[in-house]
Design an enzyme around this catalytic site. Structure first.
Site, PDB file in Angstrom:
ATOM      1  CG  ASN A   9      -1.728   1.243   1.383  1.00 19.54           C
ATOM      2  OD1 ASN A   9      -1.777   2.072   0.465  1.00 19.54           O
ATOM      3  ND2 ASN A   9      -2.394   1.398   2.518  1.00 19.54           N
ATOM      4  CE  LYS A  35      -0.242   3.265   4.777  1.00 22.74           C
ATOM      5  NZ  LYS A  35      -0.148   3.390   6.228  1.00 22.74           N
ATOM      6  CG  HIS A  77      -5.811   1.898   5.257  1.00 22.22           C
ATOM      7  ND1 HIS A  77      -5.389   2.843   6.163  1.00 22.22           N
ATOM      8  CD2 HIS A  77      -4.784   1.031   5.091  1.00 22.22           C
ATOM      9  CE1 HIS A  77      -4.142   2.556   6.515  1.00 22.22           C
ATOM     10  NE2 HIS A  77      -3.747   1.470   5.882  1.00 22.22           N
ATOM     11  CD  GLU A 116      -3.036   5.511   6.701  1.00 27.20           C
ATOM     12  OE1 GLU A 116      -3.020   5.569   5.455  1.00 27.20           O
ATOM     13  OE2 GLU A 116      -2.103   4.985   7.356  1.00 27.20           O
ATOM     14  CD  GLU A 168      -3.219  -2.345   7.302  1.00 32.07           C
ATOM     15  OE1 GLU A 168      -2.243  -2.670   6.623  1.00 32.07           O
ATOM     16  OE2 GLU A 168      -3.753  -1.210   7.223  1.00 32.07           O
ATOM     17  N   GLY A 204       2.764   2.541  10.760  1.00 29.93           N
ATOM     18  CA  GLY A 204       3.691   3.659  10.613  1.00 29.93           C
ATOM     19  C   GLY A 204       4.426   4.021  11.892  1.00 29.93           C
ATOM     20  CB  SER A 211       5.537  -1.490  11.908  1.00 34.92           C
ATOM     21  OG  SER A 211       5.133  -0.154  12.163  1.00 34.92           O
TER      22      SER A 211
HETATM   23  P1  13P Z   1       3.154   0.607   7.593  1.00 32.69           P
HETATM   24  O1  13P Z   1       3.672  -0.686   7.009  1.00 32.69           O
HETATM   25  O2  13P Z   1       3.855   1.813   7.064  1.00 32.69           O
HETATM   26  O3  13P Z   1       3.094   0.543   9.084  1.00 32.69           O
HETATM   27  O4  13P Z   1       1.636   0.757   7.090  1.00 32.69           O
HETATM   28  C1  13P Z   1       0.773  -0.316   7.192  1.00 32.69           C
HETATM   29  C2  13P Z   1      -0.462  -0.019   6.433  1.00 32.69           C
HETATM   30  O5  13P Z   1      -1.244   0.838   6.803  1.00 32.69           O
HETATM   31  C3  13P Z   1      -0.695  -0.779   5.191  1.00 32.69           C
HETATM   32  O6  13P Z   1      -1.981  -0.578   4.718  1.00 32.69           O
END
Ligand code: 13P
Length: 255
Positions: free
Chosen positions: A9, A11, A94, A96, A166, A172, A213
């Site tokens: 992803n 983002k 997601h 976010e 997640e 992150g 992560s």
């Molecule tokens: P990170 O791997 O940067 O922690 O993000 C995970 C994520 O949100 C994947 O959709």
């Protein structure tokens, strides 16, 4: 046996040129790893050029979101058929999107249904926040998100859905869930909900990815767990050597 599935992803990252460079680095390394389903999910504007680069490679392409309506006056939104023109996958719900764009379980459910109807594989994200985790609400939150997100879908259709667990506190932060923590949520919370809703066959067929992560150092330990069927990778998917190492770890752990 569930085919392991690792998706990146991206983002809201990369210029167009950087995106093409990253794919050109990923292609030769990922193409031969056919025992792992692998996909990248770049920002919308890069779907067409990257679809052309990935054609015939066996590496899939996904969007990071879409609307559930087929067409109409929804300025700024992208319809399921538009995504399906270039992609095989779509990330939905997601954390976010839930946190910053106020997506509800009901909206996620409409999107999952629309994705299935158009032939896309939805990657439906679930996961508790830090405060929910600390309040002991992980099971309640993940159960609710899974139940409502998959409401009204048949057992035949649902086996195409991929769930990504997640935990928001792991995204992150560099602080991944331990392999055992993730395994417990997958095996003791999510898969039992799937079993109850859709029966044993569908529950066993469905892939549950872990996300938060994931990197080249912790991937092998995570993938060693029987109910961790792959990963949804954020930050580490932006670097070719990292993402390649994670896919290799999945191939090694699940052979
Ligand atoms: P990170 O791997 O940067 O922690 O993000 C995970 C994520 O949100 C994947 O959709």
């Amino acid at each position: 046996m569930r085919t392991p599935f690792v998706a990146g992803n991206w983002k809201m990252n990369k210029t167009g040129e950087e995106a093409r460079l990253l794919v050109s680095e990923l292609l030769p390394a990922l193409q031969p790893i056919t025992t792992v389903e692998r996909a990248i999910c770049p920002p919308f504007p890069y779907l067409l050029p990257l679809a052309n680069m990935l054609k015939g490679s066996g590496i899939g392409l996904g969007a990071q979101n879409m609307h559930w309506e087929a067409s109409g006056a929804f300025t700024g939104e992208v319809a399921p058929a538009m995504v399906a023109e270039f992609c095989q996958y779509v990330i939905l719900g997601h954390s976010e999107r839930r946190a910053y764009f106020h997506e509800t379980d009901e909206m996620v459910n409409k999107k999952v249904k629309a994705a299935l109807a158009i032939g896309l594989t939805p990657i439906m994200c679930v996961g508790e926040t830090l405060s929910e985790n600390e309040a002991g609400l992980t099971a309640e939150v993940v159960t609710r998100q899974t139940r409502l997100g998959l409401a009204g879908i048949s057992a035949e259709e649902v086996s195409r859905v991929v769930i990504a667990y997640e935990p928001v506190w792991a995204i992150g932060t560099g602080k991944a869930a331990t392999a055992q923590q993730a395994q417990d949520v997958h095996a003791r919370i999510i898969r039992p909900v799937l079993r109850e809703m859709f029966g044993e066959t569908a529950a066993q067929a469905m892939r549950i990815q872990y996300g938060g992560s994931v990197n080249s150092k912790n991937a092998a330990e995570l993938f060693a767990m029987p109910d961790i069927d792959g990963a949804l990778v954020g930050g580490a998917s932006l670097k070719a050597p990292e993402f390649i190492a994670i896919v290799q770890a999945a191939a090694e752990a699940k052979k």
